[in-house]
Design an enzyme around this catalytic site. Structure first.
Site, PDB file in Angstrom:
ATOM      1  N   GLY A 125       0.843  -1.203   0.000  1.00 20.05           N
ATOM      2  CA  GLY A 125       0.000   0.000   0.000  1.00 20.05           C
ATOM      3  C   GLY A 125       0.869   1.240   0.000  1.00 20.05           C
ATOM      4  O   GLY A 125       0.503   2.287   0.540  1.00 20.05           O
TER       5      GLY A 125
ATOM      6  N   LEU B 132       0.400   7.673   3.602  1.00 21.66           N
ATOM      7  CA  LEU B 132       1.454   7.345   4.564  1.00 21.66           C
ATOM      8  C   LEU B 132       2.569   6.512   3.926  1.00 21.66           C
ATOM      9  O   LEU B 132       3.747   6.672   4.244  1.00 21.66           O
ATOM     10  CB  LEU B 132       0.828   6.574   5.735  1.00 21.66           C
ATOM     11  CG  LEU B 132       1.771   6.048   6.809  1.00 21.66           C
ATOM     12  CD1 LEU B 132       2.469   7.206   7.533  1.00 21.66           C
ATOM     13  CD2 LEU B 132       1.019   5.198   7.833  1.00 21.66           C
TER      14      LEU B 132
ATOM     15  N   ASP C  37       2.109  -1.861  -4.540  1.00 23.06           N
ATOM     16  CA  ASP C  37       0.794  -1.219  -4.564  1.00 23.06           C
ATOM     17  C   ASP C  37       0.023  -1.737  -5.771  1.00 23.06           C
ATOM     18  O   ASP C  37       0.629  -2.149  -6.767  1.00 23.06           O
ATOM     19  CB  ASP C  37       0.937   0.305  -4.672  1.00 23.06           C
ATOM     20  CG  ASP C  37      -0.297   1.020  -4.145  1.00 23.06           C
ATOM     21  OD1 ASP C  37      -0.244   1.532  -3.014  1.00 23.06           O
ATOM     22  OD2 ASP C  37      -1.331   1.042  -4.845  1.00 23.06           O
ATOM     23  N   ILE C  38      -1.283  -1.678  -5.677  1.00 22.55           N
ATOM     24  CA  ILE C  38      -2.111  -2.147  -6.801  1.00 22.55           C
ATOM     25  C   ILE C  38      -2.098  -1.118  -7.942  1.00 22.55           C
ATOM     26  O   ILE C  38      -2.299  -1.455  -9.098  1.00 22.55           O
ATOM     27  CB  ILE C  38      -3.548  -2.440  -6.318  1.00 22.55           C
ATOM     28  CG1 ILE C  38      -4.298  -3.265  -7.364  1.00 22.55           C
ATOM     29  CG2 ILE C  38      -4.306  -1.168  -5.978  1.00 22.55           C
ATOM     30  CD1 ILE C  38      -5.499  -3.981  -6.807  1.00 22.55           C
TER      31      ILE C  38
ATOM     32  N   TYR D  41     -15.066   0.118   8.584  1.00 24.50           N
ATOM     33  CA  TYR D  41     -13.618   0.373   8.688  1.00 24.50           C
ATOM     34  C   TYR D  41     -13.174   0.242  10.154  1.00 24.50           C
ATOM     35  O   TYR D  41     -12.196  -0.433  10.469  1.00 24.50           O
ATOM     36  CB  TYR D  41     -13.340   1.776   8.147  1.00 24.50           C
ATOM     37  CG  TYR D  41     -11.951   2.314   8.398  1.00 24.50           C
ATOM     38  CD1 TYR D  41     -10.840   1.761   7.771  1.00 24.50           C
ATOM     39  CD2 TYR D  41     -11.767   3.422   9.226  1.00 24.50           C
ATOM     40  CE1 TYR D  41      -9.574   2.294   7.983  1.00 24.50           C
ATOM     41  CE2 TYR D  41     -10.507   3.964   9.437  1.00 24.50           C
ATOM     42  CZ  TYR D  41      -9.412   3.393   8.813  1.00 24.50           C
ATOM     43  OH  TYR D  41      -8.162   3.920   9.026  1.00 24.50           O
TER      44      TYR D  41
ATOM     45  N   LYS E  69     -10.655  -2.395  12.106  1.00 26.67           N
ATOM     46  CA  LYS E  69      -9.517  -1.964  12.926  1.00 26.67           C
ATOM     47  C   LYS E  69      -9.567  -2.648  14.301  1.00 26.67           C
ATOM     48  O   LYS E  69      -8.553  -3.120  14.805  1.00 26.67           O
ATOM     49  CB  LYS E  69      -9.495  -0.436  13.066  1.00 26.67           C
ATOM     50  CG  LYS E  69      -9.122   0.282  11.779  1.00 26.67           C
ATOM     51  CD  LYS E  69      -7.765  -0.165  11.256  1.00 26.67           C
ATOM     52  CE  LYS E  69      -7.335   0.489   9.977  1.00 26.67           C
ATOM     53  NZ  LYS E  69      -6.162  -0.126   9.354  1.00 26.67           N
TER      54      LYS E  69
HETATM   55  C1  AKB Z   1     -10.295   8.126   8.176  1.00 26.84           C
HETATM   56  O1  AKB Z   1     -10.752   9.251   8.316  1.00 26.84           O
HETATM   57  O2  AKB Z   1     -10.962   7.156   7.787  1.00 26.84           O
HETATM   58  C2  AKB Z   1      -8.860   7.883   8.556  1.00 26.84           C
HETATM   59  C3  AKB Z   1      -8.729   7.431   9.977  1.00 26.84           C
HETATM   60  C4  AKB Z   1      -9.013   8.372  11.076  1.00 26.84           C
HETATM   61  O3  AKB Z   1      -8.386   6.317  10.208  1.00 26.84           O
HETATM   62  N1  AKB Z   1      -8.082   9.056   8.344  1.00 26.84           N
END
Ligand code: AKB
Length: 316
Positions: free
Chosen positions: A10, A15, A36-37, A143, A147
């Site tokens: 990635g 980053l 990276d793709i 997301y 995490k």
């Molecule tokens: C997002 O906004 O999705 C990211 C994060 C805070 O992980 N920047």
């Protein structure tokens, strides 16, 4: 001593490109392989690079063997706003790719793995001010769910197989070298580009939405400090809270106005407002400061001065 060989997955993201530059300064250009793709651009053209889809498990194992990789930085992921558009895909991409990397680290005996978590792992019931390291975690985005689950997988691989996997819960990261990539905190990147180019910006969050943020230089420093810390000092094996500043769009706009007086901002909150409202306003990162000596360098004013200097230099 065994040579360090790094693979950044990635690496075309915000980053990844910055970490590639920093890691190549430490280990040498040929010792840091980027993947990276997307087709490579900029810094990724300067050293070994592989076009790679993170869901190709066999290719991951091949690459690690081909380049005799000892450390993997796995940064590929769908972020909070993009993830909400296709939750099932976000879950598959973010979770399966992490599991492949952890399996490779275990089976191929990598020295270290880095994987980023996020403030998105917290949720509406989490205490919002100075959110502690250990607290309620009830993410409301897919997301954030990846995490939180990912943090637990990292800790599981550490406890069960001794994989030295390290992680930080990044706040919104702000850089000027690459455009933002689908996050809720991205307004704080976009605003600088628009301030320089158009002198005005329409913000998708309301004026008083406080969120934890960090300048890219500090994010790179935190990542390298954590990865270089002796293993016994890394006591948190889920993911460390990490922090440098918190601000809202109105404060950021006022700071930009100090340097670009004609700058104006307007507000049109959209679906990202409720994501931002579910996240902490500020973070307690005292474990990182105590365990491996984390110290940030940039506040809002220093960051703004630095970004505007670079963007305006590029324009002239
Ligand atoms: C997002 O906004 O999705 C990211 C994060 C805070 O992980 N920047």
């Amino acid at each position: 001593m065994k040579k360090t060989k790094v693979l950044i997955i990635g690496a075309g993201g915000q980053l990844g490109a910055e970490l590639a530059i920093a890691l190549r300064k430490i280990y040498g250009t040929s010792e840091v392989v980027t993947a990276d793709i997307k087709d490579p651009q900029g810094v990724l053209l300067e050293g070994p690079h592989e076009k790679f889809d993170v869901l190709q498990r066999d290719k991951l194992f091949e690459l690690i063997k081909k380049y005799q990789i000892t450390q993997v930085y796995h940064l590929a992921a769908l972020l909070s706003a993009t993830g909400e558009k296709d939750p099932r895909w976000a879950w598959k991409l973010n979770m399966e790719s992490l599991l492949y990397v952890l399996e490779a680290a275990h089976e191929l005996k990598l020295d270290k793995v880095y994987w980023p978590s996020s403030i998105a792992a917290f949720g509406p019931e989490t205490p919002k001010a100075m959110t502690p390291q250990q607290t309620i975690m009830d993410p409301s985005t897919v997301y954030g769910m990846t995490k939180l689950a990912g943090e637990l997988w990292c800790s599981y691989y550490f406890r069960r197989y001794g994989v030295d996997v390290r992680s930080l819960r990044y706040p919104g990261l702000i850089g000027w070298k690459t455009p933002p990539g689908g996050g809720t905190t991205d307004y704080a990147v976009d605003i600088y580009f628009k301030a320089v180019a158009e002198k005005r910006f329409t913000c998708f969050l309301s004026a008083d939405t406080y969120l934890p943020m960090m300048y890219m230089d500090d994010a790179v420093k935190a990542t390298l400090d954590l990865m270089e810390a002796p293993a016994e000092k890394v006591r948190v094996r889920t993911s460390y809270n990490i922090s440098s500043m918190s601000f809202c769009p109105a404060q950021l706009a006022a700071t930009i106005k100090k340097y670009i007086p004609e700058f104006t901002i307007s507000y049109e909150p959209d679906f990202r407002q409720s994501i931002a409202d579910s996240w902490p306003r500020s973070i307690d990162d005292s474990d990182a400061r105590r365990d491996w000596g984390w110290q940030h360098q940039f506040g809002l004013d220093e960051m703004t001065k630095d970004i505007l200097y670079h963007l305006q230099k590029g324009k002239n």
